[in-house]
Design an enzyme around this catalytic site. Structure first.
Site, PDB file in Angstrom:
ATOM      1  N   GLN A   1       0.820  -1.212   0.000  1.00  0.00           N
ATOM      2  CA  GLN A   1       0.000   0.000   0.000  1.00  0.00           C
ATOM      3  C   GLN A   1       0.855   1.264   0.000  1.00  0.00           C
ATOM      4  O   GLN A   1       0.355   2.363  -0.259  1.00  0.00           O
ATOM      5  CB  GLN A   1      -0.923   0.014   1.208  1.00  0.00           C
ATOM      6  CG  GLN A   1      -0.218   0.200   2.549  1.00  0.00           C
ATOM      7  CD  GLN A   1      -1.150   0.041   3.724  1.00  0.00           C
ATOM      8  OE1 GLN A   1      -1.631  -1.049   3.997  1.00  0.00           O
ATOM      9  NE2 GLN A   1      -1.398   1.131   4.442  1.00  0.00           N
TER      10      GLN A   1
ATOM     11  N   CYS B   1      -5.161   0.326   3.586  1.00  0.00           N
ATOM     12  CA  CYS B   1      -5.199  -1.087   3.967  1.00  0.00           C
ATOM     13  C   CYS B   1      -6.593  -1.674   3.780  1.00  0.00           C
ATOM     14  O   CYS B   1      -6.748  -2.843   3.425  1.00  0.00           O
ATOM     15  CB  CYS B   1      -4.724  -1.265   5.397  1.00  0.00           C
ATOM     16  SG  CYS B   1      -5.771  -0.455   6.644  1.00  0.00           S
TER      17      CYS B   1
ATOM     18  N   HIS C   1      -5.944  -1.487  11.720  1.00  0.00           N
ATOM     19  CA  HIS C   1      -5.355  -1.980  10.474  1.00  0.00           C
ATOM     20  C   HIS C   1      -6.193  -3.112   9.895  1.00  0.00           C
ATOM     21  O   HIS C   1      -6.533  -4.069  10.600  1.00  0.00           O
ATOM     22  CB  HIS C   1      -3.924  -2.462  10.753  1.00  0.00           C
ATOM     23  CG  HIS C   1      -3.149  -2.802   9.528  1.00  0.00           C
ATOM     24  ND1 HIS C   1      -3.057  -1.969   8.436  1.00  0.00           N
ATOM     25  CD2 HIS C   1      -2.404  -3.903   9.215  1.00  0.00           C
ATOM     26  CE1 HIS C   1      -2.293  -2.534   7.508  1.00  0.00           C
ATOM     27  NE2 HIS C   1      -1.902  -3.708   7.959  1.00  0.00           N
TER      28      HIS C   1
ATOM     29  N   ASN D   1      -0.760  -9.382   4.816  1.00  0.00           N
ATOM     30  CA  ASN D   1      -0.632  -7.949   5.028  1.00  0.00           C
ATOM     31  C   ASN D   1      -0.480  -7.240   3.680  1.00  0.00           C
ATOM     32  O   ASN D   1      -0.403  -7.900   2.633  1.00  0.00           O
ATOM     33  CB  ASN D   1       0.569  -7.654   5.939  1.00  0.00           C
ATOM     34  CG  ASN D   1       0.457  -6.326   6.651  1.00  0.00           C
ATOM     35  OD1 ASN D   1      -0.481  -5.554   6.435  1.00  0.00           O
ATOM     36  ND2 ASN D   1       1.417  -6.024   7.498  1.00  0.00           N
TER      37      ASN D   1
END
Length: 332
Positions: A135, A141, A278, A299
């Site tokens: 990102q 996110c 997150h 992630n």
């Protein structure tokens, strides 16, 4: 023998030039991550931060070597950033939002198939998960989490794994929400996709890591979404059933500085359930060689972070990091 000779030569050179081991390690780290600084003063400042972080990582890993810690840290691309800088860069990518209960998933998820879920599951091995993405400096996110869940469901429906456009969500979802871009939630991403009629592929609407004008073209839609479902908050068992029966699930977690900035490997088990900041993607679960149950999570910080872009959070341990507090998946 060659390695020993090379190390010996390096020590001789270092000694002759009065170069410390820390100097050599910092130089190697800069080369590995292609780091460069605008001035000698800036490099000196960055090196001092790097040395402080190096100490933090070394002290933590000494405890990991003794079995006191269940995960390890490493000096990654973020290692020349202090805490304030890192928090400013990563921060919270989620906007203000109240999760609706109107789209709650039905209880049958826990009874689907009439059997317990498997003890181990990794949707990557079954073609449901695209490559790890980055990102960068944008608080996006939520978009990566949402596209990851939708990519899995589209693969389940069509047998084709297509990397979907995060940039379309970044550019167009802000118009849909009628407010300035201040982060969002996966649920709002699904609402936008339903309203817009679909999402383009990354190849036709590439990521540029900044908010731009929406130029969505419905002729290039590669994925659609007709609804979304949320899971009961805080229920890890239901999350396990959902991951097993449905596929990758969007979740939101709490993250601490040492973990998020320097996590390298292992099962993380040191965070609470507050300050969910997150959005990530649960792609599986299992139990490691030490008997620790874990969630396998994708992630969006690049494949040099963590376990090639993934991390593991303790499972069945009081909803670690709030991983089951907010969980949502698209219906295609």
């Amino acid at each position: 023998m060659r390695v020993l000779l090379a190390l010996a030569a390096l020590v001789v050179v270092a000694g002759a030039a009065s170069v410390s081991l820390e100097d050599l390690e910092f130089h190697a780290w800069k080369q590995k991550f292609d780091k460069g600084y605008g001035s000698e003063e800036e490099e000196t400042r960055r090196k001092m931060i790097w040395l402080d972080n190096r100490k933090l990582v070394q002290e933590h890993n000494m405890l990991a070597d003794q079995g006191i810690k269940s995960y390890r840290l490493g000096l990654n691309h973020f290692a020349d950033m202090d805490d304030q800088e890192f928090q400013a860069r990563i921060g919270s990518c989620l906007g203000s939002f109240n999760m609706t209960k109107a789209h709650s998933a039905p209880a049958y998820i826990r009874r689907a198939g009439g059997a317990d879920p498997p003890n181990y599951l990794d949707w990557r091995s079954m073609g449901y998960v695209t490559e790890v993405k980055n990102q960068q400096n944008l608080n996006s996110c939520w978009a990566f989490s949402a596209t990851g869940a939708l990519e899995g469901q589209m693969f389940r429906k069509t047998g084709r794994l297509i990397s979907l456009s995060n940039q379309q969500l970044v550019d167009c979802c802000q118009d849909f929400r009628k407010r300035d871009y201040q982060g969002s939630y996966p649920e709002e991403a699904f609402k936008y996709i339903i309203s817009a009629g679909g999402l383009q592929a990354e190849s036709s609407y590439p990521y540029i890591a900044q908010v731009g004008r929406c130029w969505f073209n419905p002729w290039f839609v590669e994925a659609t979404c007709r609804d979304y479902k949320t899971l009961p908050s805080g229920d890890e068992k239901t999350l396990q059933y959902a991951v097993a029966e449905i596929g990758p699930i969007s979740v939101i977690i709490s993250i601490s500085r040492s973990f998020s900035q320097f996590y390298k490997s292992g099962v993380y088990d040191e965070c609470g359930t507050n300050d969910l900041l997150h959005a990530v993607l649960v792609v599986g679960y299992g139990t490691d060689g030490f008997g620790k149950d874990y969630w396998l999570v994708k992630n969006s910080w690049g494949d040099w972070w963590g376990e090639r872009g993934y991390f593991r959070i303790a499972r069945n341990k009081n909803n670690q990091c709030g991983i089951a507090s907010y969980a949502v998946f698209p219906v295609v």
